[in-house]
Write a protein that holds these residues in place. Sequence first.
Motif, mmCIF file in Angstrom:
data_model
loop_
_atom_site.group_PDB
_atom_site.id
_atom_site.type_symbol
_atom_site.label_atom_id
_atom_site.label_comp_id
_atom_site.label_asym_id
_atom_site.label_seq_id
_atom_site.Cartn_x
_atom_site.Cartn_y
_atom_site.Cartn_z
ATOM 1 N N ILE A 158 1.127 4.349 -4.573
ATOM 2 C CA ILE A 158 0.105 3.763 -5.440
ATOM 3 C C ILE A 158 0.081 2.245 -5.297
ATOM 4 O O ILE A 158 -0.987 1.628 -5.255
ATOM 5 N N GLU A 159 1.277 1.652 -5.228
ATOM 6 C CA GLU A 159 1.379 0.193 -5.127
ATOM 7 C C GLU A 159 0.691 -0.295 -3.854
ATOM 8 O O GLU A 159 -0.041 -1.286 -3.868
ATOM 9 N N VAL A 160 0.933 0.424 -2.742
ATOM 10 C CA VAL A 160 0.308 0.049 -1.473
ATOM 11 C C VAL A 160 -1.213 0.144 -1.602
ATOM 12 O O VAL A 160 -1.942 -0.768 -1.205
ATOM 13 N N LEU A 161 -1.692 1.242 -2.169
ATOM 14 C CA LEU A 161 -3.136 1.428 -2.351
ATOM 15 C C LEU A 161 -3.731 0.272 -3.143
ATOM 16 O O LEU A 161 -4.745 -0.305 -2.775
ATOM 17 N N ARG A 162 -3.063 -0.071 -4.235
ATOM 18 C CA ARG A 162 -3.563 -1.100 -5.138
ATOM 19 C C ARG A 162 -3.662 -2.443 -4.408
ATOM 20 O O ARG A 162 -4.703 -3.087 -4.416
ATOM 21 N N LYS A 163 -2.536 -2.844 -3.783
ATOM 22 C CA LYS A 163 -2.486 -4.181 -3.170
ATOM 23 C C LYS A 163 -3.427 -4.286 -1.975
ATOM 24 O O LYS A 163 -4.096 -5.303 -1.800
ATOM 25 N N VAL A 164 -3.473 -3.245 -1.156
ATOM 26 C CA VAL A 164 -4.327 -3.313 0.033
ATOM 27 C C VAL A 164 -5.797 -3.303 -0.377
ATOM 28 O O VAL A 164 -6.599 -4.077 0.141
ATOM 29 N N HIS A 165 -6.140 -2.479 -1.349
ATOM 30 C CA HIS A 165 -7.550 -2.398 -1.762
ATOM 31 C C HIS A 165 -8.026 -3.662 -2.443
ATOM 32 O O HIS A 165 -9.221 -3.947 -2.465
ATOM 33 N N GLU A 166 -7.088 -4.464 -2.993
ATOM 34 C CA GLU A 166 -7.476 -5.749 -3.561
ATOM 35 C C GLU A 166 -8.076 -6.645 -2.477
ATOM 36 O O GLU A 166 -9.030 -7.363 -2.709
ATOM 37 N N LEU A 167 -7.465 -6.604 -1.295
ATOM 38 C CA LEU A 167 -7.883 -7.499 -0.218
ATOM 39 C C LEU A 167 -8.835 -6.835 0.766
ATOM 40 O O LEU A 167 -9.648 -7.492 1.403
ATOM 41 N N ASN A 168 -8.693 -5.513 0.926
ATOM 42 C CA ASN A 168 -9.552 -4.811 1.866
ATOM 43 C C ASN A 168 -9.955 -3.465 1.275
ATOM 44 O O ASN A 168 -9.349 -2.436 1.552
ATOM 45 N N PRO A 169 -11.008 -3.500 0.417
ATOM 46 C CA PRO A 169 -11.368 -2.290 -0.317
ATOM 47 C C PRO A 169 -11.815 -1.135 0.580
ATOM 48 O O PRO A 169 -11.893 0.006 0.109
ATOM 49 N N ASP A 170 -12.097 -1.388 1.846
ATOM 50 C CA ASP A 170 -12.595 -0.313 2.710
ATOM 51 C C ASP A 170 -11.485 0.440 3.429
ATOM 52 O O ASP A 170 -11.754 1.408 4.146
ATOM 53 N N GLN A 171 -10.241 -0.025 3.292
ATOM 54 C CA GLN A 171 -9.142 0.631 3.995
ATOM 55 C C GLN A 171 -9.029 2.097 3.566
ATOM 56 O O GLN A 171 -9.034 2.412 2.378
ATOM 57 N N LYS A 172 -8.912 3.000 4.542
ATOM 58 C CA LYS A 172 -8.836 4.428 4.233
ATOM 59 C C LYS A 172 -7.402 4.925 4.292
ATOM 60 O O LYS A 172 -6.660 4.604 5.220
ATOM 61 N N PHE A 173 -7.029 5.710 3.305
ATOM 62 C CA PHE A 173 -5.674 6.238 3.211
ATOM 63 C C PHE A 173 -5.700 7.761 3.161
ATOM 64 O O PHE A 173 -6.564 8.353 2.516
ATOM 65 N N LEU A 174 -4.735 8.364 3.823
ATOM 66 C CA LEU A 174 -4.513 9.807 3.693
ATOM 67 C C LEU A 174 -3.099 9.975 3.143
ATOM 68 O O LEU A 174 -2.135 9.551 3.778
ATOM 69 N N ALA A 175 -2.984 10.560 1.969
ATOM 70 C CA ALA A 175 -1.676 10.674 1.331
ATOM 71 C C ALA A 175 -0.936 11.905 1.833
ATOM 72 O O ALA A 175 -1.523 12.973 2.005
#
Lengths: 225, 459
Positions: free
Chosen positions: A75-92
Amino acid sequence: MTEPTPAAPRTEQGPHRVVVVDDHAMFRTGVKAEIGRSVAVVGEAADAETAIKVVLATRPDVVLLDVHLPGGGGIEVLRKVHELNPDQKFLALSVSDAAEDVIGVIRGGARGYVTKSINGVELIDAIRRVAEGDAVFSPRLAGFVLDAFSGAIDLAAVDEDLDRLSAREREVLRLIARGYAYKEVARELFISIKTVETHVSSVLRKLQLSNRHQLTRWATDRRLV
Amino acid sequence: MTATESDRPALPPAPRELHRGLDLGADPDVAAATGLAPAHPTVPDAASEPASPRATRISEGAVLGGVCTGLARHLGWPLMVVRIGFVGLALAQFAGVIAYGALWLLLPPETGERAPGLESAGRAGMRDVSRPRRRADWGMLTALVALGTGLLWIVQTSGLGLRPQIFWPVALACAGAALVWRQADTSQQKQWRAEAGGRAWLVPFVARGGWPAMVRVIVGLGLVGTAFGIVIAQQDQIAQLREVMAMATLALAGLAVVLAPYLYRSRTALNEARSAKVRADARADMAAHLHDSVLQTLALIQRQAEDPKAVQQLARRQERELRGWLYGEELVETTLKVALTAAAAEVEDERGVPVELVMVGDTDMSDASKALVRAAREAMVNAAKHSGADKIDVYAEITDDLVEVFVRDRGAGFDPSSVAEDRMGVAGSIMDRMTRHGGTATVRSQPGEGTEVRLEITR
């Protein structure tokens, strides 16, 4: 998503670029060996802090993200990365299968969830789907979503648009929960694969945006029953 | 399960520890008898848990002590109804206040017992443990306060309530006591007690809680003091000595009520420490047990390295056991979920084909659902035996009036119009079983497309 994604033409340009985030070196090695031939693994990380740096630096098509990670979890990674690059795609990816973790990471912004026991072919397919902007639901995740959106709905709190699944979405999810692949769902319901993908993306959006407080409470509550 | 052990020539006898762990899943009595914590999600934890869940105070989303939130969850009533009920009772000679205080004392705070894997991941900062912040519903709160004050005023002016000479001191004393109590019930209490040198009653006075805490204690004590002052000022005639005495007694009783939480809590803390030790011991035993089973399996895998099928089966079984213990939810009662999970695990062990079970909803077991589970188990065995698929998907959905189970494989499939007898026999027995209990079974299959059995029964 209904909007066209800029990442779509990349399939022509070469393999999808992937970053693997997992705190077990053995698992990272295994995944790389399994998917390395079909996708380009451009980076890896073993904790949240490194993951954020690597992901922001390499800007891969898809990040394979472990739910349990030192330094605050996926969750922390999702939060921090999306702050700077909201388009980054994640597969959990997770070994836990605990409802609160799965729903939590999806609500945190991941575009899909698969269990770690997934085989190489299925994983590559899931990566492709996420890279193309679609959502990836495992049968278990579909089950969790159906569970979360069913039951007693606090009628006063229902936002028609976000807090309910349409009949069609429910049908699609039920088939996924029964173990159907998107292709099989499409054939079963006489619709195109693209339409199935649209329905699943719409469910994902509802899951992420719905303010239905039952949804956040649901995961914790069901442990007490 | 032991009867089927002989059907598996490919696999050497399971290691003792592992074997026991799996058997526990099938036989709750053994679990109770050995006193082991559940090694498997299907073990009803009847030995250590009472049948009905106890009500607890829930600090999350609490306004005062979390009594209303806890009661609402326990009884399944809407939170607002419980809160309004207490306010209503409070108007009736403060019965609500007394009841609330008593429940605050008596209800244990909610303890967040979780699967050990999740707990440890949370401790290690590997997963997000922050709770969503409570949205302050100020509109509702203001409305309720206004309503409460209004009702109180009506009761007071209509002459049904307490006399004003008594009402105001009592109201002030209650407010003061509530403020001090609130202080005693924060999560930092344990740390504070340590700082106060173990003297629990000193806690709100000596511990550092920041200025809000200090203000709260001072205002609280001030309110209680004012209440005494008013009473004494009202009773300054010697002729009313008896009433003054009565008031003093009341004041002492009030003081006792204020101190009671600390006394009670220090005792509870002692008991909790004791039970925590017991729990820690149980955990250590379990950890040892797990290490044994995992190590045994690893050893077996090394010895069986030439037989991929056996290795996969061993790994899969170990994974399921471990996952169930680490991340599984506690399934305490005998429900359809428990029964289906057990059936799926059995088929997986016997046939060596992974069974993925997804369930939406749950229900208590009845004769009909027992038949449903048996039919589903037969369908799973059938799929494992004949389809050649590498995975079986089982999906069960329980709605208000219907229970549906789908057993699906992506294996060989067959043409239902030209069925082989043995298949028809099994399909027939599944169908018979379902029809006898007022349900239906439909088999859908096509050569090369796999098979799906749909079982349906009304609740």
